[in-house]
Design an enzyme around this catalytic site. Structure first.
Site, PDB file in Angstrom:
ATOM      1  N   SER A 262       0.833  -1.210   0.000  1.00  0.00           N
ATOM      2  CA  SER A 262       0.000   0.000   0.000  1.00  0.00           C
ATOM      3  C   SER A 262       0.865   1.256   0.000  1.00  0.00           C
ATOM      4  CB  SER A 262      -0.895   0.021   1.244  1.00  0.00           C
ATOM      5  OG  SER A 262      -0.103   0.248   2.409  1.00  0.00           O
ATOM      6  N   LYS A 263       0.214   2.372  -0.244  1.00  0.00           N
ATOM      7  CA  LYS A 263       0.908   3.667  -0.205  1.00  0.00           C
ATOM      8  C   LYS A 263       1.514   3.896   1.183  1.00  0.00           C
ATOM      9  CE  LYS A 263       0.105   8.643  -0.649  1.00  0.00           C
ATOM     10  NZ  LYS A 263       0.554   8.976   0.708  1.00  0.00           N
TER      11      LYS A 263
END
Length: 501
Positions: A262-263
């Site tokens: 994920s970011k």
């Protein structure tokens, strides 16, 4: 493969393109090129509530930068256009109606409040609510209404959705190129919404209709879409169409532990998860391009996340990837993202670049610092330091002493400056002053001859000499540094060290 190979990347414009999406696009591109097929880009923007301005342009720019631009897309070879789903919405009503008439779908008029109440009632009885064959005839649907009553409610503009009527008690054995035989029990599936009364289809209907009309031969997408495979195959059956072949790619996992990358992982560990920088009111998310990655390095790294050619080879050009790519060699298990390996790939591509090209990339960094030197000098410096760098942005820290004399000296290294060192350094100045052919090899020969002739130990001269020029015991070959900075600067720096140390 008798039919033409046509594969697509079909992202939603809901924000920046995640690196997992880039890998999906890459694998589609490689498969198409390997098989002489077509790779096209379709923008799936039917969910207007999640639409983000600028995201579509971002996706197109990212694929261009990476060198995997589609053969067909918006404004380019629009053989099966439009390539935006929002511009195709006039098509979907007809196909939704077709499913209603053939008995593969039905109208559902349930309000959110009614569904919520029913769900709570089921949960109170210890049941899990799934909208499917177990209750669809107990709910507010056309399955329990007369055709005229259904038509009247639609005419009254009541809100409705069209749901797929999933078959009861059927075992689906579906073939996935990567995963082999995948089994699903239809009795455990819900009746997905296909169409809404606002005239917009859901992903499931639009995706199937478009893939059919655009003659998609293979659907290569992320593992997260595997649960949708039975519905999609059943939709093809309901329409009487041949389904494409499916291949579900493994997830890209977090660097530490399981779970999808994920970011947040990128922010926490300091690496980008987007190909290009993305700006919002909340701030800027870094991109591979702006971080100094070469697009070829990004492509090479991503290709080996979940695939290999069966050998230990790691460095592939895009052309070599196309030649070697085979979906049958894609792994089922998730691939762990390794930020250090990511940087290693960029280093490999950096050292393969021409020195002159890297010098052009480095020049703006020097100009920002007010340093004016010739391209010839910058190119020479780059040739000496690039083996130690992962990014051009690291060049300054590796080479600052070529352009600016040291003002401080490393304390630990200064211990090499002994009582006799100033005398030796003064003698060294005299030796350097007499050199006319000021090339690295010649300077080294003359200096070493002087040390040999005078029986001076190597460490007594070389370490203080480097400390004088660099300010620390670091940097490339000492005599290469001497050649680049020149005779006058070399003497000046030795003299400064004598005075300071």
């Amino acid at each position: 493969m008798s039919n033409p190979i046509r594969v697509r990347f079909a992202p939603s414009p809901t924000g920046p393109l995640h690196i997992g999406g880039v890998r999906t696009a890459l694998f589609n591109y490689l498969f198409a090129k390997k098989n002489g097929g077509t790779f096209y880009l379709r923008i799936e923007d039917t969910d207007q509530n999640r639409f983000v301005p600028g995201a579509e342009a971002y996706i197109l720019e990212a694929l261009e930068w990476l060198g995997i631009a589609p053969d067909e897309t918006i404004g380019k070879n629009e053989k099966f256009g439009p390539y935006r789903q929002s511009e195709r919405k006039h098509l979907y009503q007809e196909y939704a109606d077709q499913l209603i008439h053939s008995g593969w779908a039905y109208y559902a008029f349930d309000t959110p409040e009614a569904l919520d109440a029913y769900r709570k009632s089921e949960e109170e009885q210890g049941k899990t609510f799934i909208y499917n064959h177990t209750n669809r005839e107990k709910l507010d649907t056309s399955l329990v209404l007369s055709p005229s009553a259904t038509a009247q409610r639609i005419a009254n503009r009541e809100h409705y959705v069209i749901r797929f009527k999933t078959p009861v008690d059927e075992t689906l054995h579906l073939q996935d190129i990567i995963r082999g035989d995948v089994k699903f029990e239809t009795g455990l599936l819900d009746d997905k919404v296909l169409f809404k009364s606002d005239g917009m289809p859901t992903y499931h209907l639009a995706n199937i209709v478009d893939d059919h009309l655009m003659e998609t031969s293979h659907v290569i997408r992320g593992e997260e879409w595997l649960p949708s495979m039975p519905l999609h195959v059943m939709l093809y059956r309901a329409f009487g169409w041949d389904a494409p072949q499916f291949a579900h790619l493994p997830l890209i996992l977090k660097p530490v532990g399981n779970g999808k990358l994920s970011k947040r992982d990128g922010d926490k560990l300091g690496f980008p998860v987007f190909p290009l920088e993305w700006k919002t009111e909340d701030g800027i998310s870094s991109g591979y391009r702006e971080k100094g990655f070469f697009p070829e390095a990004v492509i090479n790294f991503l290709a080996l996340l979940g695939w290999n050619d069966g050998t230990d080879k790691e460095l592939f050009s895009l052309e070599e990837l196309v030649e070697a790519f085979d979906l049958n060699r894609v792994h089922k298990a998730g691939a762990k993202f390794d930020p250090e390996k990511n940087k290693w790939f960029n280093h490999q591509y950096l050292i393969k670049q021409k020195d002159a090209d890297l010098a052009n990339d480095f020049s703006p960094f020097l100009k920002e610092k007010g340093i004016a030197v010739s391209n010839e000098v910058i190119t020479k410096v780059v040739s000496l330091i690039k083996e130690r760098a992962h990014f051009v942005s690291e060049f300054w820290d590796l080479s600052d002493f070529f352009f600016v004399a040291p003002t401080t000296y490393d304390a630990k290294a200064s211990k090499n400056w002994k009582e006799e060192t100033p005398t030796l350094m003064q003698e060294l100045i005299s030796v350097v002053e007499e050199i006319t052919d000021f090339t690295s090899a010649n300077i080294e020969t003359i200096v070493k001859d002087w040390m040999t002739k005078n029986e001076i130990g190597m460490g007594k001269v070389m370490q203080p000499f480097r400390l004088s020029l660099v300010g620390a015991l670091k940097g490339p070959h000492l005599f290469d540094i001497v050649e680049v900075i020149g005779k006058d600067e070399t003497i000046k720096r030795i003299q400064k060290a004598i005075e300071t140390l």
